[in-house]
Design a protein around this motif. Structure first.
Motif, PDB file in Angstrom:
ATOM      1  N   ARG A   1      25.964  14.833 -40.000  1.00  0.00           N
ATOM      2  CA  ARG A   1      26.986  15.697 -39.429  1.00  0.00           C
ATOM      3  C   ARG A   1      28.375  15.232 -39.835  1.00  0.00           C
ATOM      4  O   ARG A   1      28.671  14.042 -39.869  1.00  0.00           O
ATOM      5  N   TYR A   2      29.234  16.203 -40.097  1.00  0.00           N
ATOM      6  CA  TYR A   2      30.614  15.926 -40.464  1.00  0.00           C
ATOM      7  C   TYR A   2      31.386  15.604 -39.190  1.00  0.00           C
ATOM      8  O   TYR A   2      31.584  16.459 -38.331  1.00  0.00           O
ATOM      9  N   SER A   3      31.839  14.361 -39.070  1.00  0.00           N
ATOM     10  CA  SER A   3      32.457  13.954 -37.821  1.00  0.00           C
ATOM     11  C   SER A   3      33.294  12.702 -38.013  1.00  0.00           C
ATOM     12  O   SER A   3      33.081  11.927 -38.952  1.00  0.00           O
ATOM     13  N   SER A   4      34.226  12.502 -37.092  1.00  0.00           N
ATOM     14  CA  SER A   4      35.004  11.261 -37.049  1.00  0.00           C
ATOM     15  C   SER A   4      34.448  10.304 -35.992  1.00  0.00           C
ATOM     16  O   SER A   4      34.988   9.220 -35.804  1.00  0.00           O
ATOM     17  N   HIS A   5      33.378  10.704 -35.320  1.00  0.00           N
ATOM     18  CA  HIS A   5      32.818   9.901 -34.244  1.00  0.00           C
ATOM     19  C   HIS A   5      31.739   8.967 -34.776  1.00  0.00           C
ATOM     20  O   HIS A   5      30.712   9.404 -35.294  1.00  0.00           O
ATOM     21  N   GLU A   6      31.938   7.701 -34.621  1.00  0.00           N
ATOM     22  CA  GLU A   6      30.997   6.726 -35.184  1.00  0.00           C
ATOM     23  C   GLU A   6      29.598   6.851 -34.605  1.00  0.00           C
ATOM     24  O   GLU A   6      28.620   6.489 -35.274  1.00  0.00           O
ATOM     25  N   SER A   7      29.491   7.370 -33.399  1.00  0.00           N
ATOM     26  CA  SER A   7      28.179   7.485 -32.773  1.00  0.00           C
ATOM     27  C   SER A   7      27.259   8.448 -33.515  1.00  0.00           C
ATOM     28  O   SER A   7      26.042   8.411 -33.336  1.00  0.00           O
ATOM     29  N   LEU A   8      27.821   9.307 -34.342  1.00  0.00           N
ATOM     30  CA  LEU A   8      27.021  10.284 -35.081  1.00  0.00           C
ATOM     31  C   LEU A   8      26.575   9.761 -36.443  1.00  0.00           C
ATOM     32  O   LEU A   8      25.887  10.460 -37.173  1.00  0.00           O
ATOM     33  N   TYR A   9      26.951   8.553 -36.764  1.00  0.00           N
ATOM     34  CA  TYR A   9      26.583   7.975 -38.058  1.00  0.00           C
ATOM     35  C   TYR A   9      25.340   7.105 -37.895  1.00  0.00           C
ATOM     36  O   TYR A   9      25.307   6.196 -37.076  1.00  0.00           O
ATOM     37  N   THR A  10      24.351   7.390 -38.721  1.00  0.00           N
ATOM     38  CA  THR A  10      23.057   6.733 -38.579  1.00  0.00           C
ATOM     39  C   THR A  10      22.941   5.474 -39.431  1.00  0.00           C
ATOM     40  O   THR A  10      22.345   4.489 -39.017  1.00  0.00           O
ATOM     41  N   TYR A  11      23.482   5.545 -40.630  1.00  0.00           N
ATOM     42  CA  TYR A  11      23.325   4.447 -41.583  1.00  0.00           C
ATOM     43  C   TYR A  11      24.673   3.796 -41.854  1.00  0.00           C
ATOM     44  O   TYR A  11      25.671   4.489 -42.086  1.00  0.00           O
ATOM     45  N   TRP A  12      24.656   2.477 -41.859  1.00  0.00           N
ATOM     46  CA  TRP A  12      25.889   1.722 -42.032  1.00  0.00           C
ATOM     47  C   TRP A  12      25.716   0.678 -43.135  1.00  0.00           C
ATOM     48  O   TRP A  12      24.678   0.023 -43.230  1.00  0.00           O
ATOM     49  N   GLY A  13      26.761   0.523 -43.922  1.00  0.00           N
ATOM     50  CA  GLY A  13      26.777  -0.560 -44.891  1.00  0.00           C
ATOM     51  C   GLY A  13      27.365  -1.807 -44.264  1.00  0.00           C
ATOM     52  O   GLY A  13      27.883  -1.779 -43.141  1.00  0.00           O
ATOM     53  N   GLN A  14      27.295  -2.901 -44.988  1.00  0.00           N
ATOM     54  CA  GLN A  14      27.944  -4.114 -44.501  1.00  0.00           C
ATOM     55  C   GLN A  14      29.444  -3.958 -44.688  1.00  0.00           C
ATOM     56  O   GLN A  14      29.895  -3.155 -45.476  1.00  0.00           O
ATOM     57  N   GLY A  15      30.225  -4.678 -43.938  1.00  0.00           N
ATOM     58  CA  GLY A  15      31.666  -4.561 -44.039  1.00  0.00           C
ATOM     59  C   GLY A  15      32.224  -5.247 -45.272  1.00  0.00           C
ATOM     60  O   GLY A  15      31.630  -6.190 -45.797  1.00  0.00           O
ATOM     61  N   THR A  16      33.369  -4.760 -45.714  1.00  0.00           N
ATOM     62  CA  THR A  16      34.114  -5.448 -46.759  1.00  0.00           C
ATOM     63  C   THR A  16      35.508  -5.720 -46.203  1.00  0.00           C
ATOM     64  O   THR A  16      36.151  -4.823 -45.656  1.00  0.00           O
ATOM     65  N   GLN A  17      35.944  -6.954 -46.303  1.00  0.00           N
ATOM     66  CA  GLN A  17      37.172  -7.383 -45.645  1.00  0.00           C
ATOM     67  C   GLN A  17      38.396  -7.013 -46.462  1.00  0.00           C
ATOM     68  O   GLN A  17      38.467  -7.291 -47.665  1.00  0.00           O
ATOM     69  N   VAL A  18      39.353  -6.420 -45.768  1.00  0.00           N
ATOM     70  CA  VAL A  18      40.658  -6.133 -46.364  1.00  0.00           C
ATOM     71  C   VAL A  18      41.703  -6.906 -45.572  1.00  0.00           C
ATOM     72  O   VAL A  18      41.775  -6.780 -44.345  1.00  0.00           O
ATOM     73  N   THR A  19      42.487  -7.698 -46.255  1.00  0.00           N
ATOM     74  CA  THR A  19      43.537  -8.471 -45.621  1.00  0.00           C
ATOM     75  C   THR A  19      44.856  -8.169 -46.312  1.00  0.00           C
ATOM     76  O   THR A  19      44.961  -8.312 -47.535  1.00  0.00           O
ATOM     77  N   VAL A  20      45.829  -7.729 -45.517  1.00  0.00           N
ATOM     78  CA  VAL A  20      47.131  -7.363 -46.055  1.00  0.00           C
ATOM     79  C   VAL A  20      48.160  -8.350 -45.521  1.00  0.00           C
ATOM     80  O   VAL A  20      48.363  -8.448 -44.306  1.00  0.00           O
ATOM     81  N   SER A  21      48.788  -9.059 -46.412  1.00  0.00           N
ATOM     82  CA  SER A  21      49.788 -10.055 -46.006  1.00  0.00           C
ATOM     83  C   SER A  21      51.180  -9.433 -46.000  1.00  0.00           C
ATOM     84  O   SER A  21      51.480  -8.541 -46.803  1.00  0.00           O
ATOM     85  N   SER A  22      52.002  -9.917 -45.100  1.00  0.00           N
ATOM     86  CA  SER A  22      53.362  -9.360 -44.975  1.00  0.00           C
ATOM     87  C   SER A  22      54.333 -10.079 -45.891  1.00  0.00           C
ATOM     88  O   SER A  22      54.030 -11.100 -46.477  1.00  0.00           O
TER      89      SER A  22
END
Length: 121
Positions: A100-121
């Protein structure tokens, strides 16, 4: 469907990164794909979503005008181009697949592992 996210890293404020979410599943094109992010101590936040054919992108308010989601079903890949990055964009970024097309995470069944993004000031 198994998802693999990559492309994270350390970047200075104002810089850019391109995240990719890939799958070897031939059914990948049957799924809506979204990106979410989670910073330490915070709830997971919706970032962007694309429909099954790469149209109708939708973005979270905090990234509108700076991030762009795109899709290449021939390569089973969804990209998240992140421009003008800010320190508050620092988080683990996750891609996920849904029927389903949605912005709600509860509707997402499959998840990948996270990839870290770090932004320095």
């Amino acid at each position: 469907v198994q998802l693999q996210a990559c492309g994270g890293g350390l970047v200075q404020a104002g810089g850019s990164l391109r995240l990719s979410c890939g799958s070897s599943a031939y059914t990948f094109r049957n799924y809506v794909v979204g990106w979410f992010r989670q910073a330490p101590g915070k709830d997971r936040e919706f970032v962007a979503v694309t429909d099954k054919v790469g149209l109708s992108p939708m973005y979270g308010d905090s990234v509108k005008g700076r991030f762009m989601i795109s899709r290449d079903n021939d390569k089973n890949t969804v990209h998240l181009q992140m421009n003008n990055l800010k320190p508050e964009d620092t988080a683990a970024y996750f891609c996920a697949a849904s029927y389903r097309y949605s912005s709600h995470e509860s509707l997402y069944t499959y998840w990948g592992q996270g990839t870290q993004v770090t932004v320095s000031s």
